[in-house]
Design a protein around this motif. Sequence first.
Motif, PDB file in Angstrom:
ATOM      1  N   UNK A 147       0.842  -1.204   0.000  1.00 24.09           N
ATOM      2  CA  UNK A 147       0.000   0.000   0.000  1.00 24.09           C
ATOM      3  C   UNK A 147       0.874   1.250   0.000  1.00 24.09           C
ATOM      4  N   UNK A 148       0.508   2.196  -0.848  1.00 28.27           N
ATOM      5  CA  UNK A 148       1.026   3.561  -0.748  1.00 28.27           C
ATOM      6  C   UNK A 148      -0.161   4.450  -0.395  1.00 28.27           C
ATOM      7  N   UNK A 149      -0.129   5.035   0.779  1.00 29.80           N
ATOM      8  CA  UNK A 149      -1.215   5.909   1.229  1.00 29.80           C
ATOM      9  C   UNK A 149      -0.754   7.346   1.027  1.00 29.80           C
ATOM     10  N   UNK A 188       3.903   0.702   2.559  1.00 31.41           N
ATOM     11  CA  UNK A 188       5.275   1.061   2.225  1.00 31.41           C
ATOM     12  C   UNK A 188       5.540   2.554   2.360  1.00 31.41           C
ATOM     13  N   UNK A 189       4.542   3.382   2.023  1.00 34.01           N
ATOM     14  CA  UNK A 189       4.718   4.838   2.075  1.00 34.01           C
ATOM     15  C   UNK A 189       3.460   5.481   2.637  1.00 34.01           C
ATOM     16  N   UNK A 190       3.645   6.439   3.537  1.00 35.36           N
ATOM     17  CA  UNK A 190       2.551   7.243   4.079  1.00 35.36           C
ATOM     18  C   UNK A 190       2.882   8.709   3.839  1.00 35.36           C
ATOM     19  N   UNK A 191       1.945   9.449   3.265  1.00 33.09           N
ATOM     20  CA  UNK A 191       2.086  10.895   3.106  1.00 33.09           C
ATOM     21  C   UNK A 191       1.081  11.573   4.021  1.00 33.09           C
ATOM     22  N   UNK A 192       1.562  12.180   5.078  1.00 36.33           N
ATOM     23  CA  UNK A 192       0.690  12.887   6.002  1.00 36.33           C
ATOM     24  C   UNK A 192       0.347  14.272   5.430  1.00 36.33           C
ATOM     25  N   UNK A 199      -7.841   9.641   9.585  1.00 40.19           N
ATOM     26  CA  UNK A 199      -7.082   9.890  10.809  1.00 40.19           C
ATOM     27  C   UNK A 199      -6.931   8.624  11.634  1.00 40.19           C
ATOM     28  N   UNK A 200      -7.400   7.504  11.105  1.00 41.70           N
ATOM     29  CA  UNK A 200      -7.398   6.250  11.848  1.00 41.70           C
ATOM     30  C   UNK A 200      -6.349   5.286  11.295  1.00 41.70           C
ATOM     31  N   UNK A 201      -5.630   4.635  12.188  1.00 36.64           N
ATOM     32  CA  UNK A 201      -4.620   3.662  11.779  1.00 36.64           C
ATOM     33  C   UNK A 201      -5.234   2.319  11.394  1.00 36.64           C
ATOM     34  N   UNK A 202      -6.550   2.199  11.527  1.00 36.99           N
ATOM     35  CA  UNK A 202      -7.230   0.974  11.104  1.00 36.99           C
ATOM     36  C   UNK A 202      -7.847   1.105   9.710  1.00 36.99           C
ATOM     37  N   UNK A 203      -7.667   2.237   9.068  1.00 36.50           N
ATOM     38  CA  UNK A 203      -8.385   2.507   7.816  1.00 36.50           C
ATOM     39  C   UNK A 203      -7.766   1.850   6.590  1.00 36.50           C
ATOM     40  N   UNK A 204      -6.653   1.141   6.757  1.00 36.73           N
ATOM     41  CA  UNK A 204      -6.026   0.545   5.577  1.00 36.73           C
ATOM     42  C   UNK A 204      -6.861  -0.563   4.953  1.00 36.73           C
ATOM     43  N   UNK A 205      -7.846  -1.056   5.678  1.00 37.92           N
ATOM     44  CA  UNK A 205      -8.754  -2.026   5.071  1.00 37.92           C
ATOM     45  C   UNK A 205      -9.550  -1.408   3.925  1.00 37.92           C
ATOM     46  N   UNK A 206      -9.608  -0.086   3.854  1.00 35.16           N
ATOM     47  CA  UNK A 206     -10.288   0.557   2.731  1.00 35.16           C
ATOM     48  C   UNK A 206      -9.594   0.239   1.404  1.00 35.16           C
ATOM     49  N   UNK A 207      -8.305  -0.032   1.456  1.00 35.61           N
ATOM     50  CA  UNK A 207      -7.602  -0.441   0.241  1.00 35.61           C
ATOM     51  C   UNK A 207      -8.096  -1.822  -0.214  1.00 35.61           C
TER      52      UNK A 207
END
Length: 475
Positions: free
Chosen positions: A29-31, A151-155, A412-420
């Motif tokens: 994932x690249x967010x 792999x990458x997070x852009x805040x 803003x949630x660290x559980x939101x990666x399931x959206x991918x």
Amino acid sequence: MKNFMDEKFLLNSKTAEHLYNNYAKDMPIIDYHCHLSPKEIYENKSYKTITDIWLDGDHYKWRLMRANGIEEKYITGDASSYEKFLAWAKTVPKSIGNPVYTWTHLELQRYFNIYVALNEDTADEVWESVNHQLNKNDFGVRDLIKTSNVKVICTTDDPADTLEYHQQLKESDFETTVLPSYRPDKGLELNREGFTDWVEKLEQSADISIQNYEDFLAALDARAQFFHEVGGRVSDHALDEILYEEATLEEVSQIFAKAKNGSKVSRSEEAKYKTYTLNFLGKIYAKLGWVMQYHISALRNNNSKMFDRLGPDTGFDSMNDGQIAEPLTKLLNSLEKEDALPKTVLYSLNPKDNPVLASITGSFQGEGIPGKIQFGTAWWFNDTKEGMLSQMKTLADMGLLSQFIGMLTDSRSFLSYTRHEYFRRILCDLLASWVENGEVPNDDELLGPIIQDISYRNAEQYLGFQKKTQNLTVS
């Protein structure tokens, strides 16, 4: 009949199951756009209860709870963590058909291995199980990010920010790359309360005395250079309303001076200021090789009583319905005619704008960059099944779906990666439906790389994070 949210959910054919399991499921994932806290990532924040990680700050859930008649005490008030969780558990069964219902159960399944449907009867079981897991030593936010294969997070970061936690993360042993995104909204909204205070903060962070508009532009430039040194490669703008009116530097300088002295400016003056400033910033982004993002058509803080009580980003925003085509094309064209249009991602919160944005992107492509101007993923109120399908179908109708840079969390949630996962399942089912209808050949050599590109590799290449990886296939 399928089982509730089993391994086949959202996959409506064997072809869809094959495409998802073999080409999408295990891609990283690249967010590239979110609102996560770099401080919490650096400190590897942990949580004591499911309320802390799930409900605090989640205005998606808050809106549904209010719609279910839940008192504000149990949403943002002084009720206990358990009482707030129980109020959410009572709301969940009422939310069927809403993506939050699906995301709720995806998060329970993927992070906590809980497969029961959440409701008032199962609330205590879920409460105890999740809280027990959260209190283990290996359940900080870094662990959640690693588990999600990010792999990458852009805040999202203000130009006046110190970026101290990004710098410390860069020097740490954390494997996920965490980068800042440059979001100068406070410097564009010169009629908004706090503008002059923000200019003072920018002055301090840039170490430039801002006496006039040219000093202000120099400070914005200096902070962009600093963001670039720290690793930033993305900018972001919330253009709730797009205004375009050309003006000279002298005119805009006078408008800036007026606002800096605490006076309100007219709508025409605001349009001139924003046009000139956005054009200036776009040139910076192009020179740095950044990606520029425009988030368009949000109508924010609609409920003034609740805004006064709770502040922004608490669940009282909606879609805007202004006209965007002419001012947006003029804004992009002002950069293009100077050979200074950066790679750009366009999002609208109103789905009526989907064909408009998709057609506009086609007017500014080229320069040897695949998908240089992107019709961005379904965003906020649109990141539903139907919203995602609408966005992808419109993109396919008018451009190249294969060059799409895919999903982001905007969360803003660290559980939101399931959206991918949610997005990838919908993508695979869409492509499979074309196969089943005979519109596309049943050809893994064609479809597999496209799915992997949209899931991960297009964003990786577009944003310039790494060289393209080889095909990743699960046997």
